[in-house]
Design an enzyme around this catalytic site. Structure first.
Site, PDB file in Angstrom:
ATOM      1  N   SER A 131      53.442  22.235 151.642  1.00 49.20           N
ATOM      2  CA  SER A 131      53.175  22.829 152.950  1.00 49.20           C
ATOM      3  C   SER A 131      52.061  23.835 152.765  1.00 49.20           C
ATOM      4  O   SER A 131      51.808  24.308 151.645  1.00 49.20           O
ATOM      5  CB  SER A 131      54.437  23.526 153.468  1.00 49.20           C
ATOM      6  OG  SER A 131      54.151  24.374 154.555  1.00 49.20           O
ATOM      7  N   TYR A 144      61.546  29.390 151.824  1.00 52.01           N
ATOM      8  CA  TYR A 144      60.698  28.221 152.076  1.00 52.01           C
ATOM      9  C   TYR A 144      59.374  28.350 151.337  1.00 52.01           C
ATOM     10  O   TYR A 144      58.929  27.417 150.655  1.00 52.01           O
ATOM     11  CB  TYR A 144      60.461  28.081 153.578  1.00 52.01           C
ATOM     12  CG  TYR A 144      59.770  26.807 153.979  1.00 52.01           C
ATOM     13  CD1 TYR A 144      60.465  25.611 154.024  1.00 52.01           C
ATOM     14  CD2 TYR A 144      58.424  26.803 154.341  1.00 52.01           C
ATOM     15  CE1 TYR A 144      59.845  24.429 154.409  1.00 52.01           C
ATOM     16  CE2 TYR A 144      57.791  25.629 154.728  1.00 52.01           C
ATOM     17  CZ  TYR A 144      58.500  24.445 154.764  1.00 52.01           C
ATOM     18  OH  TYR A 144      57.875  23.272 155.136  1.00 52.01           O
TER      19      TYR A 144
END
Length: 270
Positions: A131, A144
């Site tokens: 990401s 995350y």
């Protein structure tokens, strides 16, 4: 040339979009996902198996299927992952353990399982979906960010480690795009989850758009695949204009704190 491909999390989102594009170009694809029975969304042209990326037994079974059915693998796409958002003093350690086990160790297990096959072939390509959060570390997303940064680090490490066997490694770092990823949110920090859902569902591009860019990067054997202008701007501002980057994320952190109900008088640090 047709490739033999395994895609984790291939029944929805980016994994499904990649599967559809690869089938269109003539690749042979095995989709693996959590459902026991073949999901309706999986295209007819793809094979399907259940695989939980947290289970080494499932990984071993998938590798045995690939070996016995295809005789090898050309492209491993470690795409499966979950969304999480939480401030460090709100998110529980059990939430941390879950996201690490799926987002980071799930990718590591895939690489660990198929590297011996790739080495024996002296060929192969590993594509790890991280990401933009693996490169740009905004506030309120520590677990995350940490897992996605770990995927970036793992991918860079393997790109050098496996090069002597002619094995390529790419890491994909998209910003927000419309997908069903927000459905995997869980945990105690409702404020961060609401913000994350909004960013995903209101994004300007969808998974098919990102998948097309990813495949171009894979074909070009890029080590880092950035999929959008926002990602490139954020990444390069961090590298080359660090004071601007710091100001941007400091302002973002203050907005987050205000939304969470912090006393404005406490927010004095620039």
């Amino acid at each position: 040339m047709s490739r033999r491909v395994l895609v984790t999390g291939g029944a929805s989102g980016l994994g499904l979009a990649l599967t559809e594009l690869m089938l269109d170009r003539g690749d042979t694809v095995l989709v693996v996902d959590l459902a026991e029975d073949r999901p309706d969304a999986v295209p007819e042209g793809a094979a399907y198996r259940r695989l939980d990326v947290r289970s080494q037994q499932d990984w071993d079974a998938a590798m045995a299927w690939v070996r016995d059915t295809w005789g090898g693998l050309d492209l491993l796409v470690n795409n499966a992952g979950v969304a999480t958002g939480g401030r460090i003093d709100v998110e529980s350690m059990s939430d941390w353990e879950r996201v690490v086990d799926i987002n980071l160790l799930g990718v590591a297990r895939g690489c660990h399982t198929f590297t011996p096959m790739f080495k024996a072939q002296k060929s192969g390509h590993i594509v790890n979906v991280a990401s933009l959060a693996g490169l740009v570390h905004g506030p309120g997303m520590s677990s995350y960010n940490a897992t996605k940064a770990g995927v970036v680090a793992l991918s860079e490490t393997l790109s050098f480690e496996l090069a002597p066997w002619s094995i390529d490694v790419s890491v994909v770092c998209p910003a927000f795009f419309r997908t069903n990823l927000h459905q995997s949110f869980s945990g105690k920090d409702a404020a961060m989850q609401e913000a994350g859902v909004r960013l995903i569902t209101q994004a300007s591009v969808d998974a098919a758009h990102i998948a097309a860019i990813v495949l171009k990067g894979v074909d070009a054997r890029k080590r880092v695949i950035l999929t959008d202008r926002l990602g490139r701007q954020a990444y390069y501002s961090k590298r080359f204009v660090r004071p601007l980057y710091d100001r941007m994320l400091t302002a973002q952190a203050k907005r987050l704190a205000r939304r969470a109900g912090a006393d404005p008088a406490e927010l004095t640090r620039d």
